[in-house]
Design a protein around this motif. Structure first.
Motif, PDB file in Angstrom:
ATOM      1  N   ALA A  18       0.927  -1.185  -0.012  1.00  0.00           N
ATOM      2  CA  ALA A  18      -0.087   0.084  -0.014  1.00  0.00           C
ATOM      3  C   ALA A  18       1.013   1.017  -0.070  1.00  0.00           C
ATOM      4  CB  ALA A  18      -0.970   0.129   1.416  1.00  0.00           C
ATOM      5  N   ASP A  19       0.595   2.316  -0.851  1.00  0.00           N
ATOM      6  CA  ASP A  19       1.191   3.422  -0.972  1.00  0.00           C
ATOM      7  C   ASP A  19       2.806   3.262  -0.973  1.00  0.00           C
ATOM      8  OD1 ASP A  19      -1.090   4.911  -0.576  1.00  0.00           O
ATOM      9  OD2 ASP A  19      -1.166   4.542   1.602  1.00  0.00           O
ATOM     10  N   GLU A  20       3.149   2.507  -2.007  1.00  0.00           N
ATOM     11  CA  GLU A  20       4.540   2.251  -2.343  1.00  0.00           C
ATOM     12  C   GLU A  20       5.356   1.597  -1.299  1.00  0.00           C
ATOM     13  OE1 GLU A  20       6.374   5.894  -4.060  1.00  0.00           O
ATOM     14  OE2 GLU A  20       5.107   5.911  -5.773  1.00  0.00           O
ATOM     15  N   THR A  21       4.759   1.129  -0.245  1.00  0.00           N
ATOM     16  CA  THR A  21       5.365   0.385   0.979  1.00  0.00           C
ATOM     17  C   THR A  21       4.988  -1.042   1.081  1.00  0.00           C
ATOM     18  OG1 THR A  21       5.003   2.424   2.175  1.00  0.00           O
ATOM     19  CG2 THR A  21       5.291   0.462   3.442  1.00  0.00           C
ATOM     20  N   LEU A  22       5.961  -1.811   1.260  1.00  0.00           N
ATOM     21  CA  LEU A  22       5.857  -3.196   1.244  1.00  0.00           C
ATOM     22  C   LEU A  22       5.729  -3.735   2.807  1.00  0.00           C
ATOM     23  CD1 LEU A  22       6.496  -5.947  -0.141  1.00  0.00           C
ATOM     24  CD2 LEU A  22       8.606  -5.979   0.553  1.00  0.00           C
ATOM     25  N   TYR A  23       4.620  -4.104   3.265  1.00  0.00           N
ATOM     26  CA  TYR A  23       4.677  -4.633   4.627  1.00  0.00           C
ATOM     27  C   TYR A  23       4.941  -6.127   4.731  1.00  0.00           C
ATOM     28  CZ  TYR A  23       2.092  -0.113   5.297  1.00  0.00           C
ATOM     29  OH  TYR A  23       1.833   1.089   5.429  1.00  0.00           O
ATOM     30  N   ILE A  24       5.924  -6.604   5.564  1.00  0.00           N
ATOM     31  CA  ILE A  24       5.906  -7.975   5.778  1.00  0.00           C
ATOM     32  C   ILE A  24       5.314  -8.235   7.204  1.00  0.00           C
ATOM     33  CG2 ILE A  24       7.785  -9.819   6.169  1.00  0.00           C
ATOM     34  CD1 ILE A  24       9.730  -8.040   4.741  1.00  0.00           C
ATOM     35  N   GLY A  25       4.745  -9.419   7.186  1.00  0.00           N
ATOM     36  CA  GLY A  25       3.881  -9.713   8.416  1.00  0.00           C
ATOM     37  C   GLY A  25       2.787 -10.419   8.373  1.00  0.00           C
ATOM     38  N   PRO A  26       1.781 -10.395   9.189  1.00  0.00           N
ATOM     39  CA  PRO A  26       1.864  -9.480  10.212  1.00  0.00           C
ATOM     40  C   PRO A  26       2.488  -9.699  11.388  1.00  0.00           C
ATOM     41  CG  PRO A  26      -0.277 -10.795  10.329  1.00  0.00           C
ATOM     42  CD  PRO A  26       0.344 -11.315   9.319  1.00  0.00           C
ATOM     43  N   LEU A  27       2.786  -8.835  12.000  1.00  0.00           N
ATOM     44  CA  LEU A  27       3.241  -9.015  13.549  1.00  0.00           C
ATOM     45  C   LEU A  27       2.233  -8.796  14.615  1.00  0.00           C
ATOM     46  CD1 LEU A  27       5.954  -9.082  15.626  1.00  0.00           C
ATOM     47  CD2 LEU A  27       6.026  -6.777  15.320  1.00  0.00           C
ATOM     48  N   VAL A  28       1.860  -9.774  15.145  1.00  0.00           N
ATOM     49  CA  VAL A  28       0.849  -9.933  16.178  1.00  0.00           C
ATOM     50  C   VAL A  28       0.951  -9.806  17.603  1.00  0.00           C
ATOM     51  CG1 VAL A  28      -1.372 -10.881  16.876  1.00  0.00           C
ATOM     52  CG2 VAL A  28      -0.551 -11.215  14.555  1.00  0.00           C
ATOM     53  N   GLY A  29       0.545  -8.812  18.345  1.00  0.00           N
ATOM     54  CA  GLY A  29       0.824  -8.750  19.672  1.00  0.00           C
ATOM     55  C   GLY A  29      -0.278  -9.253  20.398  1.00  0.00           C
ATOM     56  N   ILE A  30       0.067 -10.299  21.359  1.00  0.00           N
ATOM     57  CA  ILE A  30      -1.280 -10.830  22.033  1.00  0.00           C
ATOM     58  C   ILE A  30      -1.149 -10.376  23.793  1.00  0.00           C
ATOM     59  CG2 ILE A  30      -2.234 -12.994  23.211  1.00  0.00           C
ATOM     60  CD1 ILE A  30      -0.723 -14.354  20.743  1.00  0.00           C
ATOM     61  N   PHE A  31      -1.953  -9.370  24.095  1.00  0.00           N
ATOM     62  CA  PHE A  31      -1.926  -8.380  25.282  1.00  0.00           C
ATOM     63  C   PHE A  31      -2.532  -9.362  26.593  1.00  0.00           C
ATOM     64  CE2 PHE A  31      -3.457  -5.318  28.148  1.00  0.00           C
ATOM     65  CZ  PHE A  31      -2.002  -4.752  28.625  1.00  0.00           C
ATOM     66  N   THR A  32      -1.692  -9.441  27.499  1.00  0.00           N
ATOM     67  CA  THR A  32      -2.217 -10.108  28.781  1.00  0.00           C
ATOM     68  C   THR A  32      -1.579  -9.824  29.925  1.00  0.00           C
ATOM     69  OG1 THR A  32      -2.886 -12.250  29.559  1.00  0.00           O
ATOM     70  CG2 THR A  32      -0.909 -12.080  28.702  1.00  0.00           C
ATOM     71  N   SER A  33      -1.985 -10.486  31.184  1.00  0.00           N
ATOM     72  CA  SER A  33      -1.537 -10.002  32.567  1.00  0.00           C
ATOM     73  C   SER A  33      -1.236 -11.137  33.132  1.00  0.00           C
ATOM     74  CB  SER A  33      -2.241  -9.078  33.065  1.00  0.00           C
ATOM     75  OG  SER A  33      -3.476  -9.752  33.401  1.00  0.00           O
ATOM     76  N   GLY A  34      -0.451 -11.051  34.563  1.00  0.00           N
ATOM     77  CA  GLY A  34      -0.382 -12.094  35.047  1.00  0.00           C
ATOM     78  C   GLY A  34       1.173 -13.002  34.966  1.00  0.00           C
ATOM     79  N   PHE A  35       2.094 -11.925  34.500  1.00  0.00           N
ATOM     80  CA  PHE A  35       3.573 -12.433  34.154  1.00  0.00           C
ATOM     81  C   PHE A  35       4.182 -12.968  35.447  1.00  0.00           C
ATOM     82  CE2 PHE A  35       2.164 -10.198  30.630  1.00  0.00           C
ATOM     83  CZ  PHE A  35       2.823 -10.820  29.467  1.00  0.00           C
ATOM     84  N   THR A  36       5.151 -13.870  35.358  1.00  0.00           N
ATOM     85  CA  THR A  36       5.855 -14.288  36.560  1.00  0.00           C
ATOM     86  C   THR A  36       7.392 -14.331  36.138  1.00  0.00           C
ATOM     87  OG1 THR A  36       6.371 -16.736  35.762  1.00  0.00           O
ATOM     88  CG2 THR A  36       4.243 -16.262  36.812  1.00  0.00           C
ATOM     89  N   PRO A  37       8.530 -14.168  37.286  1.00  0.00           N
ATOM     90  CA  PRO A  37       9.881 -14.206  36.900  1.00  0.00           C
ATOM     91  C   PRO A  37      10.281 -15.574  36.287  1.00  0.00           C
ATOM     92  CG  PRO A  37       9.316 -14.477  39.354  1.00  0.00           C
ATOM     93  CD  PRO A  37       8.020 -14.205  38.739  1.00  0.00           C
ATOM     94  N   PHE A  38       9.471 -16.655  36.218  1.00  0.00           N
ATOM     95  CA  PHE A  38      10.158 -17.710  35.938  1.00  0.00           C
ATOM     96  C   PHE A  38      10.240 -18.100  34.470  1.00  0.00           C
ATOM     97  CE2 PHE A  38       7.489 -18.121  39.876  1.00  0.00           C
ATOM     98  CZ  PHE A  38       8.702 -18.197  40.895  1.00  0.00           C
ATOM     99  N   PRO A  39      11.290 -18.303  33.616  1.00  0.00           N
ATOM    100  CA  PRO A  39      11.438 -18.219  32.316  1.00  0.00           C
ATOM    101  C   PRO A  39      10.751 -19.435  31.711  1.00  0.00           C
ATOM    102  CG  PRO A  39      13.490 -18.830  33.368  1.00  0.00           C
ATOM    103  CD  PRO A  39      12.771 -18.377  34.411  1.00  0.00           C
ATOM    104  N   ILE A  40      10.483 -20.546  32.375  1.00  0.00           N
ATOM    105  CA  ILE A  40       9.707 -21.730  31.785  1.00  0.00           C
ATOM    106  C   ILE A  40       8.365 -21.566  31.717  1.00  0.00           C
ATOM    107  CG2 ILE A  40       9.390 -24.239  31.877  1.00  0.00           C
ATOM    108  CD1 ILE A  40      12.209 -24.459  33.382  1.00  0.00           C
ATOM    109  N   ARG A  41       7.953 -20.765  32.824  1.00  0.00           N
ATOM    110  CA  ARG A  41       6.473 -20.316  32.818  1.00  0.00           C
ATOM    111  C   ARG A  41       6.154 -19.118  33.240  1.00  0.00           C
ATOM    112  NH1 ARG A  41       3.412 -24.650  36.619  1.00  0.00           N
ATOM    113  NH2 ARG A  41       1.832 -24.223  35.352  1.00  0.00           N
TER     114      ARG A  41
END
Length: 455
Positions: free
Chosen positions: A77-100
């Motif tokens: 669109a408008d002489e621009t090439l867009y690669i993607g899409p990049l999709v963000g999934i917004f949530t809460s409840g994060f922990t400091p544990f890398p596995i979970r």
């Protein structure tokens, strides 16, 4: 079906992008974009006719394009090439544990992100703490090569709302993030917000075709209103306006022969209870003593069809597909547990396929068609009558003894307990794929026809 292309990053070229000849719809392309990041660069056709996108390393670094092997789409669109899409999934409840990193819900997000290759979307999970407002980037959580990795990427093309509950949705910072990303960055945000039972009823009841699907429903006003409904229907349900998972649901039954009242509910210890009272007033004061009745609604009781003397209702999932059309993606029956006020699994309910409940093929087809038609009608009506962009809905529908369909609940973030049934696992995959396929559709629409998305 939109075509997807593998992306490679090359060290031996600079300031250049190669794309397949078939993807170049116009002669002049002067800009490349990934998410909300873009830059001017030289874009040429692949010299060797390979069906692949090649980015020079410096272009990939400036775009903050992760070197992850996911085939992606090209939009122009408008002489621009867009690669993607990049999709963000917004949530809460994060922990400091890398596995979970998202606690018990890490498994759900792992499954959700596992469909990214088949869909052609680069998806990641993030929360408020991962946003770098000054840089316009997000430290997104990617599930890649069987593990979670944090990678800095631009703001995404679209955002899929997966906040876990109403409490997290009411957090002021979450509302501000949603408003800012939509208004300042024009990022479409889909599946925002949990539905309010009374609001849905009030909006849908205006349409005669929908009104016949809706049990009579009112906010709690007085005992006399409940008495009126009990004399008319025999039983009513009193439930939280903003409840979920069947929590806080009470069935009140009037026994005309004995002139007494029964209340069926699940107590805080998880036990199904049935208690008898000689007056409605005594029942209400005893059972609802600690509850705020202003947050409750009263709903007509429906005499549901039964199997083995237990009432059954149905969970129907609908999703928007990669063309933006509503389709039915799963139908399952839920059989109430012994003495339970609801059909929820945690209250002893059991998931059954339609074939298990209706052995005759013709009856299966009739029931499925009846439920699917109602779910699609309701999906389109909710899309028209509720704010925001809706991409999936879970309906709890009932069929009464006369074969009429009733809507009990519409869920904007439907639970997934029905998919534990072994014969419904393929539909689990389908619903996950479509929740991200819709992101592809929405991203393309926002790029090529933004006036249709931001009405």
């Amino acid at each position: 079906m939109r075509k997807q292309y593998q992306v490679e990053i090359l060290d031996d070229i600079s300031g250049k992008v190669y794309i397949p000849r078939e993807a170049s719809q116009i002669t002049k392309l002067s800009k490349i974009a990934f998410g909300t990041q873009s830059l001017d660069t030289l874009i040429e056709n692949q010299p060797n006719s390979r069906p692949i996108i090649s980015l020079s390393k410096d272009v990939a670094e400036e775009l903050k394009f992760p070197n992850i092997a996911i085939p992606l789409h090209l939009f122009i669109a408008d002489e621009t090439l867009y690669i993607g899409p990049l999709v963000g999934i917004f949530t809460s409840g994060f922990t400091p544990f890398p596995i979970r990193p998202i606690g018990d819900r890490s498994i759900f997000f792992t499954k959700l992100l596992s469909v990214k290759k088949s869909v052609g979307a680069m998806a990641f999970v993030f929360g408020e703490q991962h946003i770098n407002w000054e840089q316009g980037t997000i430290n997104g959580l990617f599930f890649y090569q069987n593990g979670w990795k944090t990678i800095e990427v631009p703001f995404p093309n679209v955002i899929y709302d997966r906040l876990p509950n109403r409490k997290s949705e009411r957090v002021a910072e979450h509302k501000q993030i949603k408003d800012r990303l939509q208004s300042e960055y024009l990022i479409p945000w889909y599946n925002p917000g949990f539905f309010n039972k009374l609001e849905i009823n009030d909006r849908l009841i205006q349409d005669d075709n929908l009104a016949k699907l809706l049990p009579e429903t009112h906010p709690f006003v007085s005992y006399s209103e409940i008495e009126r409904m009990l004399s008319h229907y025999g039983h009513v349900f009193i439930k939280p306006i903003n409840g979920s998972l069947g929590l806080g649901v009470h069935q009140v039954i009037y026994d005309k022969a004995e002139g007494c009242y029964y209340c069926r509910f699940r107590n805080q210890q998880g036990e199904n209870k049935l208690q008898k009272y000689n007056s409605l007033e005594r029942l209400m004061k005893h059972v609802f003593a600690s509850k705020n009745l202003n947050r409750m609604l009263v709903q007509q009781g429906i005499h549901l069809m039964r199997i083995d003397q237990r009432p059954i209702d149905f969970r129907i999932h609908t999703n928007k597909n990669n063309h933006g059309d509503w389709i039915v993606t799963a139908i399952a029956a839920k059989v109430a547990g012994s003495g339970s006020v609801t059909t929820h699994v945690k209250s002893g309910g059991v998931i059954r396929t339609i074939a298990e409940v209706f052995p005759e093929i013709e009856e299966q087809k009739r029931v499925e068609a009846k439920l699917a038609n109602a779910a699609l009608l309701l999906s389109k009506a909710l899309e028209e009558n509720m704010e925001g962009i809706i991409g999936e809905i879970g309906f709890d529908l009932g069929i009464d003894r006369n074969g009429n369909v009733w809507l009990f609940e519409a869920n904007s973030k439907p639970g997934r307990s029905i998919f534990k049934h072994p014969e419904l696992k393929e539909f689990d995959l389908l619903t996950r794929k479509l929740s991200l396929s819709f992101a592809v559709f929405l991203a393309e629409r926002a790029i090529t026809s933004p006036e249709e998305v931001f009405k």
